[in-house]
Design a protein around this motif. Sequence first.
Motif, PDB file in Angstrom:
ATOM      1  N   TYR A  51       9.145 -24.834 -36.122  1.00  0.00           N
ATOM      2  CA  TYR A  51      10.116 -25.554 -37.170  1.00  0.00           C
ATOM      3  C   TYR A  51      11.278 -26.744 -36.587  1.00  0.00           C
ATOM      4  O   TYR A  51      10.683 -26.900 -38.032  1.00  0.00           O
ATOM      5  N   LEU A  52      10.958 -26.512 -35.346  1.00  0.00           N
ATOM      6  CA  LEU A  52      12.597 -27.977 -35.753  1.00  0.00           C
ATOM      7  C   LEU A  52      10.833 -28.844 -35.567  1.00  0.00           C
ATOM      8  O   LEU A  52      11.577 -30.353 -35.938  1.00  0.00           O
ATOM      9  N   ARG A  53      10.055 -28.995 -34.977  1.00  0.00           N
ATOM     10  CA  ARG A  53       8.994 -29.925 -34.866  1.00  0.00           C
ATOM     11  C   ARG A  53       8.590 -30.239 -37.092  1.00  0.00           C
ATOM     12  O   ARG A  53       8.810 -31.364 -37.722  1.00  0.00           O
ATOM     13  N   HIS A  54       8.662 -28.752 -38.107  1.00  0.00           N
ATOM     14  CA  HIS A  54       7.862 -28.733 -38.854  1.00  0.00           C
ATOM     15  C   HIS A  54       9.545 -29.668 -39.904  1.00  0.00           C
ATOM     16  O   HIS A  54       8.732 -30.469 -40.712  1.00  0.00           O
ATOM     17  N   LYS A  55      10.826 -29.610 -39.140  1.00  0.00           N
ATOM     18  CA  LYS A  55      12.485 -29.706 -39.515  1.00  0.00           C
ATOM     19  C   LYS A  55      12.538 -31.401 -39.372  1.00  0.00           C
ATOM     20  O   LYS A  55      13.658 -32.180 -39.990  1.00  0.00           O
ATOM     21  N   GLY A  56      11.951 -32.333 -38.453  1.00  0.00           N
ATOM     22  CA  GLY A  56      12.371 -33.365 -37.767  1.00  0.00           C
ATOM     23  C   GLY A  56      13.290 -33.404 -37.579  1.00  0.00           C
ATOM     24  O   GLY A  56      13.525 -34.505 -36.693  1.00  0.00           O
ATOM     25  N   ARG A  57      13.480 -32.427 -37.131  1.00  0.00           N
ATOM     26  CA  ARG A  57      14.462 -31.788 -35.594  1.00  0.00           C
ATOM     27  C   ARG A  57      13.764 -32.357 -34.448  1.00  0.00           C
ATOM     28  O   ARG A  57      15.151 -32.681 -33.326  1.00  0.00           O
ATOM     29  N   PRO A  68       8.251 -35.333 -35.033  1.00  0.00           N
ATOM     30  CA  PRO A  68       6.966 -34.094 -35.337  1.00  0.00           C
ATOM     31  C   PRO A  68       5.765 -34.283 -34.874  1.00  0.00           C
ATOM     32  O   PRO A  68       5.288 -35.289 -34.444  1.00  0.00           O
ATOM     33  N   THR A 107      20.966 -32.975 -33.159  1.00  0.00           N
ATOM     34  CA  THR A 107      20.088 -32.918 -34.622  1.00  0.00           C
ATOM     35  C   THR A 107      20.415 -31.958 -35.531  1.00  0.00           C
ATOM     36  O   THR A 107      19.889 -31.283 -36.436  1.00  0.00           O
ATOM     37  N   ASN A 154      13.549 -37.823 -46.199  1.00  0.00           N
ATOM     38  CA  ASN A 154      14.513 -36.700 -45.543  1.00  0.00           C
ATOM     39  C   ASN A 154      15.669 -36.820 -44.925  1.00  0.00           C
ATOM     40  O   ASN A 154      16.246 -36.329 -43.767  1.00  0.00           O
ATOM     41  N   GLN A 189      15.377 -39.039 -42.117  1.00  0.00           N
ATOM     42  CA  GLN A 189      15.410 -39.275 -40.937  1.00  0.00           C
ATOM     43  C   GLN A 189      14.972 -40.464 -40.790  1.00  0.00           C
ATOM     44  O   GLN A 189      14.987 -41.580 -41.789  1.00  0.00           O
ATOM     45  N   PHE A 195      21.091 -31.238 -43.893  1.00  0.00           N
ATOM     46  CA  PHE A 195      19.529 -31.335 -42.902  1.00  0.00           C
ATOM     47  C   PHE A 195      20.352 -31.257 -41.883  1.00  0.00           C
ATOM     48  O   PHE A 195      21.349 -30.887 -41.695  1.00  0.00           O
TER      49      PHE A 195
END
Length: 318
Positions: free
Chosen positions: A85-91, A94, A229, A248, A250, A318
């Motif tokens: 999930y965190l990789r998908h959200k960029g936290r 990715p 993040t 987003n 980033q 975010f």
Amino acid sequence: MRHLPYLSYYLYPILAGLIWLATLLALLIYWLVPPVSRVHYDSMAASQHIAYISDVGASALKPLFITGCVLTTIFLDISFGADYYLRHKGRLVPNQTRTEKTLSFLTIIFAILGTAGLILLSVFDTARYPKLHNIFLLLFIAGYVLSAIFICWEYQRLGQHYKHHHHLSTSFWIKLTFVILEILLAIAFVSCTFTQHYNAGAVLEWIIAFIFSAYVFSFVVDLWPAIRTQPNLRLHNPREKGMGFGGNGQVSNGNGTGDMRYVGASEMEEGSSGSHLPIHQGLKGLGGDAAVGGPAMGVTDGSGTRPVTRERGVASNF
């Protein structure tokens, strides 16, 4: 999370690891100390003097064994899901390619199979269901070893894109060490068990189980960067030349790798003038309203003053 910024997703593997260790130690101590004191269970072979984990788990401590296995796998699977999930959200950094996303998906699938194996082997104990228990034991070992292989492969590829993220390398080597040790020990364990060297097999099973706890704790390394993040933290303008803002919110370094840097709001508000891009340079990396003179996220006037206010509104999304 806003008032306790260091409470984050890394707590899930810590809980999983502590529960697993507590379960193992409880079973081992129960068997070693009086009044049990190395009792010979009915599920043990006549020549066997050291109990398998399964032998102790099939005794009066079966409810504890089942509970420990269920809670361990729940928190561990949450850790796998959080990483995805965190990789998908960029936290977290990715995944860059379809291969990396596929490896991440396979990691979760085989972890779920390992979860099913561990829970089922605790329910179908070796005293009452010896054949089913052995099948689920192999499912547990194979599931998590294959899951570890796929996540190692994923992290090796991620490390090629994000060479300055050293935690990826650290996690990769921890997990690779786990894979190598567990495969070697599992081969020795199966060999000892099927050749009726039960005492050696029992020792190997306890060792395999304790090493598994180290694998669980390794996910702390993976999830720890998500602290920086959290939604209550602010993005920082990159220091490197040529870096600008990507989608987003980033931070992209402009070379297509999607590298990001996140820091706390306090550093953004209190940083020196050298840590922010001048406004006429920062606007070059921004599109939309910022290009026509609107306030830009994390951009200063070049004098080291407080970042303009739009940063707060954007970063809170975010």
